[in-house]
Write a protein that holds these residues in place. Structure first.
Motif: not given
Ligand SMILES: [Zn+2]
Length: 312
Positions: A281-288
């Motif tokens: 899920p790190s890839y999507l954290e804070g991803l705009e």
């Protein structure tokens, strides 16, 4: 004091555009567009257009051009332009430098648009940007650590040609199952046409054949087939994007092109698929995830960003 200018050009299969920017300006002091084809060869038309916009006073620091095809950015050589058939192995940098006697830079249009969105559009202030444009085809560019990713021969980030469906529909490049073949406007329209031919009920008909724009309109009216077509495109786009997240780990995805008018009909299934596919899920954290901001000007503004790498 002499003024310094940049001349930039966005070369398309139907239109040639050129604009002049002052050294630190972000809106053109003049610009002009003409059809790409005419009596003279396209290269002569381009030279004429640049001469036409050439500032009467001051000094031109550099010329930069966005071209519709794969490019060797070091030699400024266009390998081929599918929409301008006579342009094969065209040494554009050399041709323009010989004619105008100023340094010239040449970039692939999707890469250059990525530069434009990064420097002047939706990707500003980010260091790692994934730009994708979804229209008739799918193209893109990647900025990593504040640098445009080019690759050994300048051929990196042909993002539209990632396989998402082995043995799937034929792509514009001739291979099968690429994300462009499934999720571009062309791919969406083709899916709908095949479903209509198979007798699926819809507001849309085979006469005339629906375009992706009409698919979006039908979906907005609640047409089940159109909604299914956009959601399918969204899911496959989500598969491609999760692959790109794994490869590039951007902090922002900038989405451009006419097909983005589908909005949430496409984006919701796209985000859901990304969530399913990422290995952490790190890839999507804070991803705009943002829509492109420059529209048709992405190429010109990106060429400006490219030109500005040459200092007065
Ligand atoms: Zn392809």
């Amino acid at each position: 004091m002499t003024s310094n200018y940049y001349i930039v050009s966005d070369i398309g299969g139907t239109q040639l555009r050129a604009a002049v920017f002052a050294e630190n300006g972000t809106s053109p002091v003049s610009q002009k567009k003409i059809p790409t084809s005419g009596k003279e060869p396209a290269i002569e038309r381009l030279k004429g257009l640049i001469a036409d916009v050439w500032p009467k006073d001051g000094r031109v620091v550099a010329i930069a051009a966005a071209v519709p095809g794969p490019v060797d950015p070091v030699r400024g050589l266009l390998y081929k332009a599918p929409n301008i058939p006579e342009w094969v192995n065209l040494p554009l940098k050399q041709i323009l430098e010989e004619r105008f006697k100023v340094p010239t830079l040449v970039g692939n249009d999707a890469n250059v648009a990525a530069l434009g969105e990064w420097r002047f559009g939706a990707g500003q202030k980010h260091h790692d940007v994934l730009y994708i444009t979804i229209s008739t085809g799918i193209g893109g560019g990647v900025i990593l650590n504040d640098q445009l990713l080019l690759g050994h021969q300048g051929l990196a980030t042909e993002l539209g040609h990632m396989v998402v469906m082995q043995g799937g529909p034929k792509c514009g490049c001739g291979k099968r199952g690429h994300v462009e073949a499934v999720c571009s406007g062309t791919g969406i329209a083709r899916f709908v046409i095949d479903q209509l031919k198979a007798g699926k009920p819809s507001l849309m008909t085979l006469d005339p054949l629906p375009t992706s724009k009409e698919v979006v309109e039908a979906a907005q009216k609640g047409d089940a087939l159109a909604i299914k077509a956009l959601s399918r495109a969204g899911r496959y786009m989500g598969i491609a994007l999760s692959n790109f997240l794994h490869a590039f780990n951007p902090s922002i995805i900038v989405l451009g092109g006419g097909v983005t008018k589908a909005g949430e009909l496409m984006f919701k299934p796209m985000r859901e698929e990304m969530k399913r596919q990422v290995i952490s899920p790190s890839y999507l954290e804070g991803l705009e995830i943002k829509l492109a901001a420059l529209g048709d000007n992405a190429g010109l503004m990106g060429a400006l960003a490219l030109a500005q790498t040459i200092k007065p």
